[in-house]
Design a protein around this motif. Structure first.
Motif, PDB file in Angstrom:
ATOM      1  N   PHE A  21       0.831  -1.204   0.000  1.00 23.53           N
ATOM      2  CA  PHE A  21       0.000   0.000   0.000  1.00 23.53           C
ATOM      3  C   PHE A  21       0.865   1.254   0.000  1.00 23.53           C
ATOM      4  N   VAL A  22       1.921   1.266   0.800  1.00 21.94           N
ATOM      5  CA  VAL A  22       2.837   2.409   0.823  1.00 21.94           C
ATOM      6  C   VAL A  22       3.503   2.574  -0.538  1.00 21.94           C
ATOM      7  N   ALA A  23       3.956   1.478  -1.118  1.00 18.91           N
ATOM      8  CA  ALA A  23       4.599   1.538  -2.439  1.00 18.91           C
ATOM      9  C   ALA A  23       3.637   2.052  -3.500  1.00 18.91           C
ATOM     10  N   MET A  24       2.378   1.598  -3.460  1.00 23.30           N
ATOM     11  CA  MET A  24       1.405   2.071  -4.433  1.00 23.30           C
ATOM     12  C   MET A  24       1.137   3.559  -4.251  1.00 23.30           C
ATOM     13  N   THR A  25       1.014   3.996  -3.000  1.00 22.35           N
ATOM     14  CA  THR A  25       0.770   5.412  -2.725  1.00 22.35           C
ATOM     15  C   THR A  25       1.938   6.267  -3.207  1.00 22.35           C
ATOM     16  N   LEU A  26       3.156   5.828  -2.927  1.00 24.65           N
ATOM     17  CA  LEU A  26       4.332   6.572  -3.375  1.00 24.65           C
ATOM     18  C   LEU A  26       4.438   6.593  -4.900  1.00 24.65           C
ATOM     19  N   THR A  27       4.106   5.475  -5.515  1.00 29.27           N
ATOM     20  CA  THR A  27       4.154   5.401  -6.976  1.00 29.27           C
ATOM     21  C   THR A  27       3.148   6.363  -7.602  1.00 29.27           C
ATOM     22  N   CYS A  28       1.926   6.379  -7.073  1.00 29.80           N
ATOM     23  CA  CYS A  28       0.901   7.287  -7.610  1.00 29.80           C
ATOM     24  C   CYS A  28       1.260   8.743  -7.348  1.00 29.80           C
ATOM     25  N   VAL A  33       3.399  13.997  -9.341  1.00 28.77           N
ATOM     26  CA  VAL A  33       4.453  15.025  -9.228  1.00 28.77           C
ATOM     27  C   VAL A  33       5.240  15.150 -10.529  1.00 28.77           C
ATOM     28  N   TRP A  34       5.650  14.039 -11.087  1.00 33.80           N
ATOM     29  CA  TRP A  34       6.440  14.095 -12.318  1.00 33.80           C
ATOM     30  C   TRP A  34       5.618  14.654 -13.483  1.00 33.80           C
ATOM     31  N   ARG A  35       4.345  14.324 -13.518  1.00 36.36           N
ATOM     32  CA  ARG A  35       3.514  14.812 -14.628  1.00 36.36           C
ATOM     33  C   ARG A  35       3.237  16.301 -14.507  1.00 36.36           C
ATOM     34  N   TYR A  36       2.821  16.756 -13.313  1.00 35.02           N
ATOM     35  CA  TYR A  36       2.347  18.139 -13.181  1.00 35.02           C
ATOM     36  C   TYR A  36       3.402  19.108 -12.684  1.00 35.02           C
ATOM     37  N   VAL A  37       4.390  18.644 -11.952  1.00 32.41           N
ATOM     38  CA  VAL A  37       5.433  19.546 -11.470  1.00 32.41           C
ATOM     39  C   VAL A  37       6.599  19.605 -12.453  1.00 32.41           C
ATOM     40  N   PHE A  38       7.042  18.433 -12.892  1.00 34.64           N
ATOM     41  CA  PHE A  38       8.200  18.381 -13.778  1.00 34.64           C
ATOM     42  C   PHE A  38       7.819  18.339 -15.258  1.00 34.64           C
ATOM     43  N   GLY A  39       6.544  18.104 -15.541  1.00 37.58           N
ATOM     44  CA  GLY A  39       6.089  18.053 -16.933  1.00 37.58           C
ATOM     45  C   GLY A  39       6.651  16.883 -17.711  1.00 37.58           C
ATOM     46  N   PRO A  41       6.001  12.911 -17.556  1.00 37.92           N
ATOM     47  CA  PRO A  41       5.341  11.778 -16.900  1.00 37.92           C
ATOM     48  C   PRO A  41       6.216  10.531 -16.876  1.00 37.92           C
ATOM     49  N   LEU A  42       6.094   9.799 -15.787  1.00 42.08           N
ATOM     50  CA  LEU A  42       6.801   8.525 -15.666  1.00 42.08           C
ATOM     51  C   LEU A  42       6.071   7.480 -16.502  1.00 42.08           C
ATOM     52  N   ILE A  43       6.810   6.702 -17.253  1.00 41.19           N
ATOM     53  CA  ILE A  43       6.146   5.724 -18.121  1.00 41.19           C
ATOM     54  C   ILE A  43       5.847   4.415 -17.394  1.00 41.19           C
ATOM     55  N   TRP A  44       6.479   4.164 -16.279  1.00 40.25           N
ATOM     56  CA  TRP A  44       6.344   2.883 -15.580  1.00 40.25           C
ATOM     57  C   TRP A  44       5.395   2.936 -14.394  1.00 40.25           C
ATOM     58  N   SER A  45       5.080   4.121 -13.922  1.00 35.82           N
ATOM     59  CA  SER A  45       4.371   4.241 -12.644  1.00 35.82           C
ATOM     60  C   SER A  45       2.934   3.711 -12.691  1.00 35.82           C
ATOM     61  N   GLU A  46       2.241   3.932 -13.778  1.00 32.66           N
ATOM     62  CA  GLU A  46       0.849   3.486 -13.860  1.00 32.66           C
ATOM     63  C   GLU A  46       0.768   1.962 -13.836  1.00 32.66           C
ATOM     64  N   GLU A  47       1.666   1.312 -14.551  1.00 28.44           N
ATOM     65  CA  GLU A  47       1.652  -0.146 -14.587  1.00 28.44           C
ATOM     66  C   GLU A  47       2.039  -0.731 -13.225  1.00 28.44           C
ATOM     67  N   LEU A  48       3.040  -0.164 -12.583  1.00 27.22           N
ATOM     68  CA  LEU A  48       3.435  -0.651 -11.271  1.00 27.22           C
ATOM     69  C   LEU A  48       2.312  -0.444 -10.256  1.00 27.22           C
ATOM     70  N   ARG A  50      -0.854  -0.323 -10.829  1.00 30.18           N
ATOM     71  CA  ARG A  50      -1.918  -1.287 -11.130  1.00 30.18           C
ATOM     72  C   ARG A  50      -1.589  -2.666 -10.575  1.00 30.18           C
ATOM     73  N   TYR A  51      -0.357  -3.122 -10.768  1.00 35.34           N
ATOM     74  CA  TYR A  51       0.014  -4.450 -10.290  1.00 35.34           C
ATOM     75  C   TYR A  51       0.063  -4.507  -8.760  1.00 35.34           C
ATOM     76  N   LEU A  52       0.507  -3.430  -8.132  1.00 40.77           N
ATOM     77  CA  LEU A  52       0.477  -3.369  -6.674  1.00 40.77           C
ATOM     78  C   LEU A  52      -0.967  -3.408  -6.170  1.00 40.77           C
ATOM     79  N   PHE A  53      -1.849  -2.704  -6.858  1.00 41.67           N
ATOM     80  CA  PHE A  53      -3.258  -2.681  -6.475  1.00 41.67           C
ATOM     81  C   PHE A  53      -3.884  -4.072  -6.595  1.00 41.67           C
ATOM     82  N   ILE A  54      -3.505  -4.803  -7.612  1.00 41.24           N
ATOM     83  CA  ILE A  54      -4.012  -6.168  -7.782  1.00 41.24           C
ATOM     84  C   ILE A  54      -3.608  -7.025  -6.589  1.00 41.24           C
TER      85      ILE A  54
END
Length: 163
Positions: A21-28, A33-39, A41-48, A50-54
Motif C-alpha cells: 500500500f505504501v509503495a502504491m501510494t508513493l508510486t501514484c 508530481v512528475w507529470r504536473y510539477v516536472f512536466g 510523466p513517468l512511463i512505468w508508474s501506472e503499470e506498477l 496497477r500491479y500493486l493494487f491487484i
C-alpha cells in the motif's frame, strides 16, 4: 510449532500488505508530481501501481476472510438459531475451502503459462501479477484448515454479531 509458523506467516503477509500500500501510494504520488510539477510523466508508474493494487486486492480478500467481513458471509448472522448458524458456518467454510483449493490448483496453469510473458512496460513476468490470486487462495485455505485444527474460532460470522 506449526501454529507459531502460521502466526508468523500471517504477520508477514499483513506487513507485506502495508508495504504494498505504501509503495502504491508513493508510486501514484510520484506519477502526479512528475507529470504536473516536472512536466515529464513517468512511463512505468501506472503499470506498477496497477500491479500493486491487484496484489493489495487479493491480500485484502484474505484479510476480509480472516475477520469474517465478507458481505456474503454476513448473511449467516441473521439466522436466529445458534446451532443452525454454526452448521451453516461450517458448510460455508467447507465450500470456500473447496473453491480455494480448486482455483488454486487451476491458477498454477495460468501462472506457468504467463511466466514467459513480460508486462508491457516493466517487462516483469506476468506470472508475478497472476500469482497474487494463488497467494490469496492458499492463505484462505490455510486459514480455514488452521482454524479447524485450533478449534478456537467460531464458525463464520459469530464475531460480527458482537460488534
Amino acid at each position: 510449532m506449526v501454529f507459531r509458523i502460521w502466526s508468523w506467516a500471517q504477520q508477514t503477509v499483513l506487513a507485506l500488505l502495508v508495504l504494498l500500500f505504501v509503495a502504491m501510494t508513493l508510486t501514484c504520488t510520484a506519477q502526479v508530481v512528475w507529470r504536473y510539477v516536472f512536466g515529464d510523466p513517468l512511463i512505468w508508474s501506472e503499470e506498477l501501481a496497477r500491479y500493486l493494487f491487484i496484489w493489495i486486492g487479493y491480500l485484502s480478500a484474505w484479510v476480509a476472510w480472516k475477520h469474517r467481513a465478507h458481505i456474503a458471509l454476513d448473511a449467516v448472522n441473521y439466522l436466529d438459531a445458534p446451532a443452525l448458524s454454526a452448521a451453516v458456518g461450517r458448510l460455508v467454510e467447507v465450500l470456500v475451502l473447496g473453491f480455494c483449493l480448486y482455483t488454486l490448483w487451476s491458477s498454477f496453469t495460468i501462472v506457468s503459462i504467463t511466466h514467459g510473458q513480460p508486462s508491457a512496460v516493466l517487462e516483469i513476468p506476468m506470472s508475478l501479477v497472476y500469482s497474487g490470486y494463488s497467494a490469496m487462495a492458499a492463505l484462505i485455505a490455510l486459514d480455514i484448515v488452521f482454524g479447524w485444527l485450533a478449534a478456537n474460532r467460531a464458525p463464520v460470522p459469530a464475531q460480527l454479531s458482537e460488534l
